[in-house]
Design a protein around this motif. Structure first.
Motif, short mmCIF file in Angstrom:
data_model
loop_
_atom_site.label_atom_id
_atom_site.label_comp_id
_atom_site.label_asym_id
_atom_site.label_seq_id
_atom_site.Cartn_x
_atom_site.Cartn_y
_atom_site.Cartn_z
N PRO A 13 36.98 37.61 41.23
CA PRO A 13 37.40 38.93 41.72
C PRO A 13 37.82 38.89 43.18
O PRO A 13 37.10 38.38 44.04
CB PRO A 13 36.14 39.78 41.53
CG PRO A 13 35.39 39.10 40.43
CD PRO A 13 35.66 37.64 40.59
N GLY A 14 39.01 39.39 43.46
CA GLY A 14 39.51 39.44 44.82
C GLY A 14 40.05 38.13 45.36
O GLY A 14 40.39 38.04 46.54
N GLN A 15 40.15 37.10 44.51
CA GLN A 15 40.62 35.80 44.95
C GLN A 15 41.82 35.35 44.12
O GLN A 15 42.04 35.84 43.02
CB GLN A 15 39.51 34.75 44.86
CG GLN A 15 38.31 35.04 45.76
CD GLN A 15 37.27 33.94 45.69
OE1 GLN A 15 37.47 32.93 45.01
NE2 GLN A 15 36.17 34.12 46.39
#
Length: 327
Positions: A167-169
């Motif tokens: 998540p978020g990467q």
């Protein structure tokens, strides 16, 4: 069948038939709510984990592998039972590399692009085709500032196969491949849905050799290929991601692509080892297109790269129109 039981430090050996041992194991494990020993915590009651009934597995095999621990009693080690159980054949799972193709120096790629049918999978499977798998990858295309490769309809790219993203990467790069497409025999057809014929060079060594034949000297390509390309004046000009679902019908690859900039396109492709195979490859592509009712792309449209160039690379587009690669 030997059953070893440890009881108060004394080792007793007894010989039991397989059926008698199975019945005893079943009775013991049923009382323990169908539990098996977790390998990481063997020897402790906390290591017991329930076996979900829905798995439909042979319980005695689970106990033999896990080593069933009977609460307050002995450990059963079905060593001989394990030896006598037949090994299950390994299932062959489809895997895709970054390029989706095998390695090698060069092949002829015969492909045609079409509109993406909304029910593509149903059409292919109904005709006896198979689903191979899916992969996500990122393509980066390279050229000189004056598009010396593209104006010859030559296309150099690095394709990175992408793994799951946290998540978020950004997704992790799982595999990398280099590929150079050169028009077969110096012939060129404008893109936009026509069957195109390219000679594909796969891998750094083959790509560097082909670039040298085109007049680009790449020093020490095996050490840092992208840096070596930059030294030859070749740098990135386009990059995007694609999710590809791959099917096959009558020896023709059916690729359903969804690009990160909002394009969906279907490609039919056959790889050939020699010129002699090309007429048959084109005929097979035409036959599969007819079978699944594939529709041609609208005028002045093409595959992922051409659409990306038309939308986001005005200078490159102008150069390709000027040199006749695009209309």
């Amino acid at each position: 069948m030997e059953l070893f039981i440890e009881n108060r430090g004394a080792l007793l050996a007894a010989t039991l038939s397989w059926h008698a041992m199975q019945l005893r194991a079943v009775g013991s494990v049923v009382r323990q709510q169908r539990c098996v020993m977790s390998p990481s915590t063997a020897g402790t009651p906390e290591g017991l984990t329930a076996v979900p009934p829905r798995l439909g597995l042979h319980r005695h095999r689970q106990w033999a592998v896990g080593g069933a621990m009977l609460s307050g009693g002995p450990m059963l080690a079905f060593r001989h039972a394990l030896r006598r159980q037949p090994k299950r054949p390994k299932r062959k799972l489809a895997t895709l590399s970054a390029s989706g193709k095998g390695g090698g120096e060069a092949k002829f790629e015969i492909e045609q692009k079409f509109q993406m049918p909304p029910d593509l999978f149903e059409r292919v499977l109904a005709e006896g085709g198979v689903e191979i798998g899916s992969v996500e990858f990122a393509d980066t295309y390279f050229d000189t500032s004056l598009n010396a490769l593209a104006e010859q309809d030559c296309w150099l790219r690095r394709r990175d196969a992408l793994g799951p993203a946290e998540p978020g990467q950004e997704p992790k790069i799982m595999d990398e491949s280099w590929e150079l497409k050169v028009p077969r025999g110096g012939e060129r057809k404008k893109s936009g849905g026509e069957t195109t014929e390219f000679r594909e060079y796969l891998g750094i060594e083959a790509v560097a050799t082909a670039l040298a034949e085109l007049g680009f000297t790449v020093d020490q390509p095996s050490k840092a290929f992208e840096a070596a390309l930059k030294g030859a004046g070749i740098e990135p000009f386009a990059d995007f991601k694609t999710r590809r679902s791959k099917l096959e019908l009558d020896g023709v690859s059916v690729d359903a692509d969804q690009a990160s900039f909002g394009l969906e396109v279907m490609e039919l492709e056959v790889l050939c080892d020699s010129d002699a195979e090309i007429p048959d490859a084109r005929a097979r592509i035409d036959a599969v297109a007819t079978k699944i009712g594939a529709l041609p792309l609208p005028p002045n449209t093409g595959g992922k790269l051409e659409t990306y160039v038309r939308r986001f690379c005005p200078k490159v587009l102008a150069r390709l129109i000027e040199t006749g690669v695009l209309e």
